[in-house]
Design a protein around this motif. Structure first.
Motif, short mmCIF file in Angstrom:
data_model
loop_
_atom_site.label_atom_id
_atom_site.label_comp_id
_atom_site.label_asym_id
_atom_site.label_seq_id
_atom_site.Cartn_x
_atom_site.Cartn_y
_atom_site.Cartn_z
N VAL A 1 13.35 2.39 3.01
CA VAL A 1 14.52 3.17 2.62
C VAL A 1 15.79 2.38 2.88
N ARG A 2 15.88 1.72 4.03
CA ARG A 2 17.08 0.95 4.35
C ARG A 2 17.30 -0.20 3.38
N HIS A 3 16.22 -0.74 2.83
CA HIS A 3 16.33 -1.82 1.84
C HIS A 3 16.53 -1.28 0.42
N GLY A 4 16.50 0.03 0.24
CA GLY A 4 16.69 0.62 -1.08
C GLY A 4 15.46 0.64 -1.95
N LEU A 5 14.32 0.21 -1.39
CA LEU A 5 13.08 0.20 -2.18
C LEU A 5 12.45 1.59 -2.25
N LEU A 6 12.74 2.43 -1.28
CA LEU A 6 12.41 3.85 -1.30
C LEU A 6 13.68 4.62 -1.00
N ARG A 7 13.68 5.91 -1.29
CA ARG A 7 14.80 6.76 -0.89
C ARG A 7 14.29 8.13 -0.48
N ARG A 8 15.06 8.76 0.41
CA ARG A 8 14.70 10.10 0.89
C ARG A 8 15.59 11.13 0.22
N ASP A 9 14.97 12.24 -0.18
CA ASP A 9 15.73 13.37 -0.70
C ASP A 9 16.30 14.17 0.47
N GLU A 10 17.07 15.17 0.15
CA GLU A 10 17.67 16.00 1.19
C GLU A 10 16.63 16.70 2.05
N ASP A 11 15.46 16.96 1.46
CA ASP A 11 14.39 17.62 2.22
C ASP A 11 13.48 16.62 2.94
N ARG A 12 13.92 15.34 3.00
CA ARG A 12 13.22 14.27 3.70
C ARG A 12 11.97 13.79 2.97
N ARG A 13 11.71 14.30 1.79
CA ARG A 13 10.61 13.77 1.01
C ARG A 13 11.04 12.43 0.41
N VAL A 14 10.07 11.61 0.06
CA VAL A 14 10.32 10.21 -0.28
C VAL A 14 9.95 9.93 -1.74
N ARG A 15 10.75 9.10 -2.36
CA ARG A 15 10.45 8.66 -3.72
C ARG A 15 10.83 7.18 -3.87
N ILE A 16 10.41 6.56 -4.99
CA ILE A 16 10.75 5.17 -5.25
C ILE A 16 12.26 5.03 -5.39
N GLY A 17 12.81 3.98 -4.80
CA GLY A 17 14.25 3.76 -4.84
C GLY A 17 14.70 3.05 -6.11
N VAL A 18 15.96 3.24 -6.46
CA VAL A 18 16.53 2.61 -7.65
C VAL A 18 16.51 1.09 -7.51
N ARG A 19 16.66 0.59 -6.29
CA ARG A 19 16.66 -0.86 -6.07
C ARG A 19 15.35 -1.48 -6.51
N LEU A 20 14.24 -0.83 -6.25
CA LEU A 20 12.95 -1.36 -6.65
C LEU A 20 12.85 -1.39 -8.17
N TRP A 21 13.32 -0.33 -8.83
CA TRP A 21 13.33 -0.30 -10.30
C TRP A 21 14.21 -1.43 -10.84
N ARG B 1 0.83 -1.20 0.00
CA ARG B 1 0.00 0.00 0.00
C ARG B 1 0.87 1.26 0.00
N ILE B 2 1.98 1.21 0.71
CA ILE B 2 2.89 2.36 0.71
C ILE B 2 3.46 2.58 -0.68
N LEU B 3 3.90 1.51 -1.33
CA LEU B 3 4.45 1.65 -2.68
C LEU B 3 3.39 2.10 -3.67
N ASP B 4 2.15 1.65 -3.47
CA ASP B 4 1.05 2.05 -4.36
C ASP B 4 0.68 3.53 -4.20
N ALA B 5 1.15 4.16 -3.14
CA ALA B 5 0.84 5.59 -2.95
C ALA B 5 1.48 6.44 -4.02
N PHE B 6 2.55 5.95 -4.63
CA PHE B 6 3.26 6.70 -5.66
C PHE B 6 2.63 6.44 -7.02
N GLY B 7 2.68 7.45 -7.89
CA GLY B 7 2.15 7.31 -9.24
C GLY B 7 2.95 8.15 -10.21
#
Length: 266
Positions: A65-85, A29-35
């Motif tokens: 984030v620790r697993h690389g499936l998400l990542r945080r930007d410098e402003d602490r906002r979150v995006r999909i991680g390269v590992r998931l891609w 559900r967390i991953l599905d929040a992104f589009g």
């Protein structure tokens, strides 16, 4: 490590929520929040979209984030991680299809100069897995990894026209929402359109997604004759749209021959 194994290891002390949901369900559900149009979110936004308490969302985002499936930007906002891609690309069922189709898409795109795209059926939607565009191209609201309801777009109509009868009937029974006044929302009208798509071998949707654009799409078939995908164009909504059908059909014939030769293993 596979995606599923990574997710199962998240929050080992919280295998189930009070509602009985598994960690994996909440993580999905967390991953599905992104589009396609929501690529960067705050934890608060993720919490709201995933319908999770803010502390729970925060903890699980941290694990992802620790697993690389998400990542945080410098402003602490979150995006999909390269590992998931990376993991998704490695196992993507559309990878070989895209490899076969891309040279033909590039040729069509070079002639037309507007968006060329590849869509596959996923549930009750068309999922766009490749897209080529250029500066000055007519507006195209689809994105790679973006979705549209099957009744709305030309690619969706092609896929629906060749889908199992059970899927067609389910879509026809559901409410169909309009994107523009031209979008087909009447079940009887859509049924007639789908019959025409099967007879003509293409779908043409002038102004169905955006008033300024026409979608044109043709089916792509595998070695067994089954429709695997739809190859489409998004071009200006004018009298020249129909002239692009022959170009698209020619490309589709080349792709079909390549698929029948066994280049694509499915």
């Amino acid at each position: 490590m596979s995606t599923s194994r990574s997710l199962v290891r998240i929050m080992p002390g919280m295998a189930k929520s009070p509602s009985g949901e598994s960690v994996l369900t909440r993580a999905v559900r967390i991953l599905d929040a992104f589009g396609p149009d929501d690529q960067v979110l705050t934890v608060t936004e993720i919490s709201h979209r995933a319908q999770l308490p803010l502390p729970t969302a925060g903890r699980m985002v941290g694990e992802l984030v620790r697993h690389g499936l998400l990542r945080r930007d410098e402003d602490r906002r979150v995006r999909i991680g390269v590992r998931l891609w990376e993991l998704a690309q490695r196992a993507s069922p559309t990878l070989r299809l895209r490899e076969v189709v891309m040279p033909f898409m590039e040729d069509v795109h070079a002639v037309v100069g507007h968006s060329t795209q590849l869509g596959v059926l996923d549930g009750d939607e068309v999922l766009f897995v490749e897209r080529l565009s250029a500066p000055g191209a007519v507006i195209n609201l689809t994105r790679i990894a973006g979705r549209l309801p099957l009744h709305v777009s030309s690619a969706g109509q092609v896929l629906l026209a060749h889908a199992p009868v059970e899927l067609q009937e389910r879509v026809l029974r559901q409410p169909m929402h309009a994107r523009t006044p031209e979008t087909i929302t009447d079940p009887g009208a859509l049924r007639a359109v789908l019959a025409g798509v099967r007879e003509r071998g293409y779908a043409c949707c002038p102004g169905h997604v955006h008033p300024d654009a026409t979608g044109v799409a043709v089916p792509l078939r595998g070695a067994d004759g089954r429709v695997l995908a739809a190859l489409g164009l998004v071009i200006p909504n004018d009298d020249r749209a129909w002239s692009r059908v022959a170009l698209l059909q020619s490309a589709a014939r080349g792709i079909d021959r390549t698929l029948r030769s066994g280049t694509l293993i499915h």
